[in-house]
Design an enzyme around this catalytic site. Structure first.
Site, PDB file in Angstrom:
ATOM      1  N   HIS A 165     -10.573  -5.799  -2.192  1.00 15.22           N
ATOM      2  CA  HIS A 165     -11.635  -5.589  -1.203  1.00 15.22           C
ATOM      3  C   HIS A 165     -12.758  -4.880  -1.958  1.00 15.22           C
ATOM      4  O   HIS A 165     -12.668  -3.681  -2.243  1.00 15.22           O
ATOM      5  CB  HIS A 165     -11.130  -4.714  -0.050  1.00 15.22           C
ATOM      6  CG  HIS A 165     -10.039  -5.372   0.740  1.00 15.22           C
ATOM      7  ND1 HIS A 165     -10.260  -6.502   1.507  1.00 15.22           N
ATOM      8  CD2 HIS A 165      -8.734  -5.083   0.901  1.00 15.22           C
ATOM      9  CE1 HIS A 165      -9.130  -6.867   2.099  1.00 15.22           C
ATOM     10  NE2 HIS A 165      -8.184  -6.023   1.739  1.00 15.22           N
ATOM     11  N   ASN A 209       1.972  -5.095  -3.228  1.00 16.00           N
ATOM     12  CA  ASN A 209       0.564  -5.391  -2.936  1.00 16.00           C
ATOM     13  C   ASN A 209      -0.213  -4.103  -2.646  1.00 16.00           C
ATOM     14  O   ASN A 209       0.262  -3.246  -1.890  1.00 16.00           O
ATOM     15  CB  ASN A 209       0.531  -6.297  -1.694  1.00 16.00           C
ATOM     16  CG  ASN A 209      -0.837  -6.881  -1.388  1.00 16.00           C
ATOM     17  OD1 ASN A 209      -1.482  -7.446  -2.279  1.00 16.00           O
ATOM     18  ND2 ASN A 209      -1.277  -6.763  -0.150  1.00 16.00           N
ATOM     19  N   ASP A 236     -12.428  -9.983  -0.656  1.00 12.04           N
ATOM     20  CA  ASP A 236     -13.708 -10.054   0.059  1.00 12.04           C
ATOM     21  C   ASP A 236     -14.669  -9.108  -0.646  1.00 12.04           C
ATOM     22  O   ASP A 236     -14.248  -8.145  -1.289  1.00 12.04           O
ATOM     23  CB  ASP A 236     -13.587  -9.772   1.572  1.00 12.04           C
ATOM     24  CG  ASP A 236     -12.787  -8.529   1.935  1.00 12.04           C
ATOM     25  OD1 ASP A 236     -12.661  -7.616   1.099  1.00 12.04           O
ATOM     26  OD2 ASP A 236     -12.301  -8.457   3.081  1.00 12.04           O
ATOM     27  N   GLU A 259      -6.391 -10.409  -1.222  1.00 15.45           N
ATOM     28  CA  GLU A 259      -7.180 -10.168   0.005  1.00 15.45           C
ATOM     29  C   GLU A 259      -8.668 -10.098  -0.322  1.00 15.45           C
ATOM     30  O   GLU A 259      -9.408  -9.276   0.222  1.00 15.45           O
ATOM     31  CB  GLU A 259      -6.731  -8.854   0.688  1.00 15.45           C
ATOM     32  CG  GLU A 259      -5.260  -8.831   1.027  1.00 15.45           C
ATOM     33  CD  GLU A 259      -4.816  -7.573   1.773  1.00 15.45           C
ATOM     34  OE1 GLU A 259      -5.676  -6.810   2.275  1.00 15.45           O
ATOM     35  OE2 GLU A 259      -3.592  -7.347   1.861  1.00 15.45           O
ATOM     36  N   GLU A 308       0.790  -1.241   0.000  1.00 14.33           N
ATOM     37  CA  GLU A 308       0.000   0.000   0.000  1.00 14.33           C
ATOM     38  C   GLU A 308       0.823   1.292   0.000  1.00 14.33           C
ATOM     39  O   GLU A 308       0.575   2.207   0.787  1.00 14.33           O
ATOM     40  CB  GLU A 308      -0.965  -0.008   1.199  1.00 14.33           C
ATOM     41  CG  GLU A 308      -1.912  -1.193   1.163  1.00 14.33           C
ATOM     42  CD  GLU A 308      -2.832  -1.289   2.387  1.00 14.33           C
ATOM     43  OE1 GLU A 308      -2.852  -0.362   3.202  1.00 14.33           O
ATOM     44  OE2 GLU A 308      -3.524  -2.305   2.500  1.00 14.33           O
TER      45      GLU A 308
HETATM   46  O1  G2I Z   1      -7.588  -3.449   6.419  1.00 10.94           O
HETATM   47  C1  G2I Z   1      -7.750  -4.620   5.702  1.00 10.94           C
HETATM   48  C2  G2I Z   1      -6.453  -5.085   5.081  1.00 10.94           C
HETATM   49  C3  G2I Z   1      -5.993  -4.106   4.027  1.00 10.94           C
HETATM   50  N1  G2I Z   1      -4.775  -4.567   3.381  1.00 10.94           N
HETATM   51  C4  G2I Z   1      -3.675  -4.903   4.276  1.00 10.94           C
HETATM   52  C5  G2I Z   1      -4.116  -5.852   5.373  1.00 10.94           C
HETATM   53  O2  G2I Z   1      -3.075  -6.114   6.273  1.00 10.94           O
HETATM   54  C6  G2I Z   1      -5.330  -5.318   6.099  1.00 10.94           C
HETATM   55  O3  G2I Z   1      -5.667  -6.269   7.107  1.00 10.94           O
HETATM   56  C7  G2I Z   1      -6.189  -5.759   8.286  1.00 10.94           C
HETATM   57  C8  G2I Z   1      -6.554  -6.920   9.199  1.00 10.94           C
HETATM   58  O4  G2I Z   1      -7.543  -7.674   8.586  1.00 10.94           O
HETATM   59  C9  G2I Z   1      -7.059  -6.394  10.548  1.00 10.94           C
HETATM   60  O5  G2I Z   1      -7.205  -7.485  11.461  1.00 10.94           O
HETATM   61  O6  G2I Z   1      -5.241  -4.909   8.904  1.00 10.94           O
HETATM   62  C10 G2I Z   1      -5.788  -4.305  10.071  1.00 10.94           C
HETATM   63  C11 G2I Z   1      -4.780  -3.293  10.603  1.00 10.94           C
HETATM   64  O7  G2I Z   1      -4.626  -2.242   9.763  1.00 10.94           O
HETATM   65  C12 G2I Z   1      -6.090  -5.381  11.115  1.00 10.94           C
HETATM   66  O8  G2I Z   1      -6.695  -4.796  12.240  1.00 10.94           O
HETATM   67  C13 G2I Z   1      -5.955  -4.813  13.409  1.00 10.94           C
HETATM   68  C14 G2I Z   1      -6.636  -3.899  14.402  1.00 10.94           C
HETATM   69  O9  G2I Z   1      -6.704  -2.600  13.839  1.00 10.94           O
HETATM   70  C15 G2I Z   1      -5.855  -3.868  15.658  1.00 10.94           C
HETATM   71  O10 G2I Z   1      -6.542  -3.084  16.610  1.00 10.94           O
HETATM   72  C16 G2I Z   1      -5.609  -5.268  16.167  1.00 10.94           C
HETATM   73  O11 G2I Z   1      -4.732  -5.228  17.281  1.00 10.94           O
HETATM   74  O12 G2I Z   1      -5.833  -6.105  13.951  1.00 10.94           O
HETATM   75  C17 G2I Z   1      -4.976  -6.115  15.074  1.00 10.94           C
HETATM   76  C18 G2I Z   1      -4.704  -7.544  15.500  1.00 10.94           C
HETATM   77  O13 G2I Z   1      -5.903  -8.206  15.787  1.00 10.94           O
END
Ligand code: G2I
Length: 350
Positions: A246, A210, A275, A273, A168
């Site tokens: 997404h 990515n 969805d 990714e 990103e």
């Molecule tokens: O935002 C969706 C995805 C966009 N592309 C990059 C990916 O890495 C991203 O994944 C998401 C995860 O699915 C989330 O699970 O990235 C987020 C962070 O930017 C993830 O969220 C984080 C929460 O914001 C935190 O509070 C939490 O501690 O997940 C962490 C672990 O559970």
């Protein structure tokens, strides 16, 4: 023209006479093909994708590994895993020079025990940086970032099929340029420095760039396209581009054409990714993405960003292929049907 003239008269009548026979023969051949397809059709996403020499993966979180419904679906359906969070910078290097690979290793070892491949996500990203890195800048940050790439890629060397080396880094909107971030402010060459460090650390991993909002030919995807073209021209080691995908309730008409233009630069493409918001025609959008990947010979696989709707970061969008009880949704049936349909070009690289 000559042929058309010659085909009039008695000869033409003979040709017309055999047309029904020809049609019957074609229909029979068509039936035979369908029967063969059905006989070989996989009954899971992973098996069906494998028949097309591709993978079908899911993003996972180790905190769900003790959920039986989750693990049953995961183990049955997918042949590739990616850590949803466990291999990010904040997780793997919580303090400068102190590395924590426990959760990432757990994902790799689960995948290996089930014969699944692993995508690595993500070595450098402006988000989910540990606090200590957020406070750095300039040469100090650059050194810390490159060291991070080297250490993490070295730790997982030989176990990662494809790494999201940089995630990103491009801006949304019409500029087609880079996103502002602490990493970007270390100099425009930070991305190529990361790719070179990753190649040195794990020479056999495919190295990917990515990003999201790249689901058609637009200013952002064109900015990335120009970077990849430049990297290929200058010998910067890049092997693949990840399209996060997404998606909302519809999909751009040039989704496949966009994948193809990147493939034509000489890199693999991966759906990384996926969805899709439920509410529009979720099944159709999933089917279109699947068809597009199968139609592009360098599209080597698809990863969905989670297993069941309630595992998803998108919460109430119900964006995945399984409901919270682990039941297959119509979108699942659509993806499986597309994976099993027709004959598709084998990836030229994997
Ligand atoms: O935002 C969706 C995805 C966009 N592309 C990059 C990916 O890495 C991203 O994944 C998401 C995860 O699915 C989330 O699970 O990235 C987020 C962070 O930017 C993830 O969220 C984080 C929460 O914001 C935190 O509070 C939490 O501690 O997940 C962490 C672990 O559970």
């Amino acid at each position: 023209m000559k042929h058309l003239v010659r085909s009039s008269g008695p000869r033409r009548r003979r040709t017309l006479a055999i047309l029904p026979l020809l049609a019957a023969a074609l229909a029979a051949a068509g039936t035979a093909l369908v029967v063969t397809g059905t006989a070989n059709a996989g009954t899971t996403l992973g098996a069906s994708a494998a028949e097309k020499s591709r993978y079908f993966g899911a993003a996972v979180g180790t905190y769900k590994f003790n959920d039986n419904t989750y693990m049953t679906v995961l183990n049955r359906e997918f042949n590739s895993l990616v850590a949803e969070n466990e291999m990010k910078w904040d997780a793997t290097e919580p303090q400068r020079g102190v590395f924590n690979y426990g959760a990432g290793d757990r994902i790799v070892s689960h995948a290996r025990s089930r014969g699944m491949s692993v995508r690595g996500h993500a070595l450098l990203w402006h988000a989910q940086q540990p606090g200590w890195a957020q406070g750095l800048s300039g040469g100090d940050l650059r050194n810390a970032a490159i060291n991070h790439v080297t250490q993490v890629a070295t730790h997982f060397r030989g176990q990662i099929h494809s790494w999201d080396v940089v995630n990103e880094a491009f801006a949304d909107g019409g500029s087609g340029g880079r996103r502002d971030s602490n990493l970007q402010r270390t100099g425009n060459d930070w991305i190529e420095a990361a790719f070179r460090a990753a190649r040195a650390a794990d020479p056999n991993a495919k190295l990917c760039y990515n990003d999201y909002n790249t689901d058609g030919i637009n200013a952002k995807s064109t900015g990335i396209y120009n970077m990849v073209r430049d990297f290929k021209a200058r010998g910067v080691p890049i092997d693949c581009v990840g399209f996060q995908s997404h998606l909302g309730t519809s999909i751009s008409g040039d989704y496949q054409a966009n994948l193809q233009r990147f493939a034509d630069l000489g890199v693999d493409v991966q759906i990384t990714e996926l969805d899709v918001m439920q509410g529009g025609n979720q099944a159709n959008v999933y089917a279109t993405v699947t068809r597009a990947c199968l139609a592009v010979s360098r599209c080597t696989g698809i990863t969905v960003w989670g297993v069941r709707d309630c595992d998803s970061w998108r919460g109430s969008d119900n964006a995945l292929l399984f409901d919270c009880a682990g039941n297959k949704k119509p979108a699942y049936d659509a993806v499986l049907r597309e994976l099993n349909a027709g004959t598709n070009p084998t990836p030229t690289a994997s």
